[in-house]
Enzyme design. Sequence first.
Site, mmCIF file in Angstrom:
data_model
loop_
_atom_site.group_PDB
_atom_site.id
_atom_site.type_symbol
_atom_site.label_atom_id
_atom_site.label_comp_id
_atom_site.label_asym_id
_atom_site.label_seq_id
_atom_site.Cartn_x
_atom_site.Cartn_y
_atom_site.Cartn_z
ATOM 1 N N CYS A 104 64.034 -133.813 -59.946
ATOM 2 C CA CYS A 104 64.068 -134.543 -58.680
ATOM 3 C C CYS A 104 63.905 -136.044 -58.911
ATOM 4 O O CYS A 104 64.461 -136.857 -58.166
ATOM 5 C CB CYS A 104 63.015 -134.023 -57.717
ATOM 6 S SG CYS A 104 61.324 -134.081 -58.356
ATOM 7 N N HIS A 144 56.860 -134.773 -55.895
ATOM 8 C CA HIS A 144 58.290 -134.573 -55.654
ATOM 9 C C HIS A 144 58.913 -135.914 -55.304
ATOM 10 O O HIS A 144 58.274 -136.772 -54.680
ATOM 11 C CB HIS A 144 58.477 -133.573 -54.517
ATOM 12 C CG HIS A 144 59.912 -133.283 -54.197
ATOM 13 N ND1 HIS A 144 60.793 -132.764 -55.126
ATOM 14 C CD2 HIS A 144 60.626 -133.448 -53.054
ATOM 15 C CE1 HIS A 144 61.985 -132.611 -54.558
ATOM 16 N NE2 HIS A 144 61.903 -133.024 -53.310
#
Length: 763
Positions: free
Chosen positions: A73, A682
């Site tokens: 990510c 994230h």
Amino acid sequence: GSPVAARGQVLVELRAGSIISQRKEVWIDLDSENIAHRYTHLPRPTNAYGPQGIEGQPLSRGIVGLRNLGNTCFMNSMLQCLSFTLPLTDYFLCGDYEGDLNRKNPLGTGGKLAEAYAGLIQAVWSDRFSVVPPNSFKQQLGRAFTQFSGYQQQDSHEFFSLLVDGLHEDLNRVRKKPYTGPVESNGRPDHEVAVESWDVFRQRNDSVVVDTMMGLLRSHLTCPKCNTEAVKFDPYSNWSVPIPKKTGHSINVVLYPLAGPGELPQLKRFVVNVPRGANSADAAKKFSEMTGISLNDLFLATVDSRKVVATTVHDPFSADRARPISDYAFKSLEDRDVIAWELGPRVEGLDESEYRAVEVRFTNQTMRSQSFRLSEVIAVPIAATGRELHALVWNRVRGLFKEGYSPPAGFLKRLGAEPSKNGSESPSDAQAQRVRAMDLDGKDNASAASDEDGDAGDPKDEDESTARDFSDDAGGDEEDEVAPYFLNSSAYSSREITCNDSRIFSSLVFIEMSKEGIDALRDEFVHGINNRRSYFETVEERDSMYSMGAISYDASAKMLMEKQGSNIKLSACIERFREQEQLGESDEWFCPNCKELVQAFKEMDLWTAPEILVVHLKRFYYERNQYIRSWVDREKINDLVDFPLEGLDLTEYIRGYTEGEPAPIYDLYAVSNHIGGMGGGHYTAYVKDINTSKWFLMDDSRTSEASEKEIVSPQAYVLFYRRRPGASSAADAGCSSALSPSPMVASSTSNGDVNNSNDGGND
């Protein structure tokens, strides 16, 4: 180094058959008709973009998801930002990069990284895919930089710095770098030293990255012993600015106090200030002192958008170690709230080790995954029965119902409660005596349901939930009466907690409201049943989310209202960057006058700013421990930095700017976000489609339209700005037909298009 190669020739190996001896080497002129363009006689190699990509029309041009290949990510977030760096993307889509590939640069990858990046960009902008997997790019990235060869989580800013450096070396137009020495200021004017420094740098570095993304930083050093001064200019491709740190942590706590029978609790906001290095126990103790409520009567936890407990901060019945405040995601007032539930009195004769905290969530049959109001937390004896749990829950929730509401008589009989003369209901004295008589050694004195409870311990089918009544408890007179709610041990199935003398071990229970119960709720709770919003811009909206009515403010929380609209400004970060600081022991400077290494005083400024300005907010903080010097304290700064979406004016911050030049005013077009803490998290990105002026959230393979209000957030990590048109730039002269015409892309036209340039999304 061959003299013939220097004259524009290439060494070609000719092979005949498969026998090694049947081959020869010949030199051929580069302009010979025997030299054909690449892929003239062979098909272009295929890669992973097409076959594994999801074909479909993207939401908008370039709004294409990138598949997460396993903890990638961080890479996807930064690639999305770079994809919308239009001067760079235009350069790759038009094919200009092919003429700049530097195959022999020992600092590069022989052009392989640039070709892999070009293939990815061409696939993203081909209008053929809604999701693209960056497999080939990831492979080349791992070969170029071994730290990215695996699938561990990495830092998106570090990835950006290395990728841009790798692309620069692969596309460096300087084929043979000359030797250059350091540029010394020697008391000369800054302008003269800056021009020479840039010229020396350009002698070895000339690429599209330098043209569009690089500027000069000015460093001013002063010797603390002899006051000798030196000025140095260094190139930069991204600008790291510190976030001003607070001396402590401010935690926003909402007190959920006890209320009288049939009354609503009056919630109140506090702000608890604790010093740096404090832990959760310190915060809980400080809050206890502020409110006068015993620590043993407080349960503190963060809540999420579902209005339920997310992370426990203080549990009086748990032996878990206190955690540092820096481990939590509520270090500033803009982050999620901490709720402090007052647990209330205990049963006489039981100590704290014989209790547990039980969360009670509020659901209904149409919204089981999200509570319609803030959870309750109650203290329940470890050996409590289902009947006693029901009684404790009723005591805490009966204030939810309208004044004068009386539940069915069968419901009260099951609880062992009796209506009083004033109309309120409470468990009988016998109920408390049963709690005292419970077997606390782990055995159940009443493992089976009593005869009067029948088979009430069996789970009910979900479709029967609205038909459950009290005919077994109350006789035929109440057989048509339905309870206001039922207690379940699961949100997704009707595993009813029966009101009998069986032991209950669950620490999480769900109140499932019946239709009759919803109709009896006070008006302030009804709206919460349909409120599924997960993003709250103001404190008032967070208050409304809890569906608890009006929330008052303690004197310590008055600043909370003032803080709205007065967050840390980006300008404060820039000023912090410009402040003078003294170098550490590991960064000493050699003073030419003292002839020794010294911890000089250093000041830094921007001298010039490029067309694409990348601003890195230094959220990750590292500092040597003040008590144990071999330890390093790590922390993520979660404070919200307020940065402009349009019109970032750097005129007063660029030392090399002179009047008459185009003003250095920048507009934001992309943001790389980090969600989480030091241990992991994230990455996502926001990008702006300049043709429609719409913002989009890029979350790996998921893409969606975003509101401008969402862009400025505590998760913002790396900001991408582009200078407004007006100043000349080497990148402005390139082809622009590969992208839709817009004010931010050069206006020249051509007959090329993305599909023709990349042959359907392949390299």
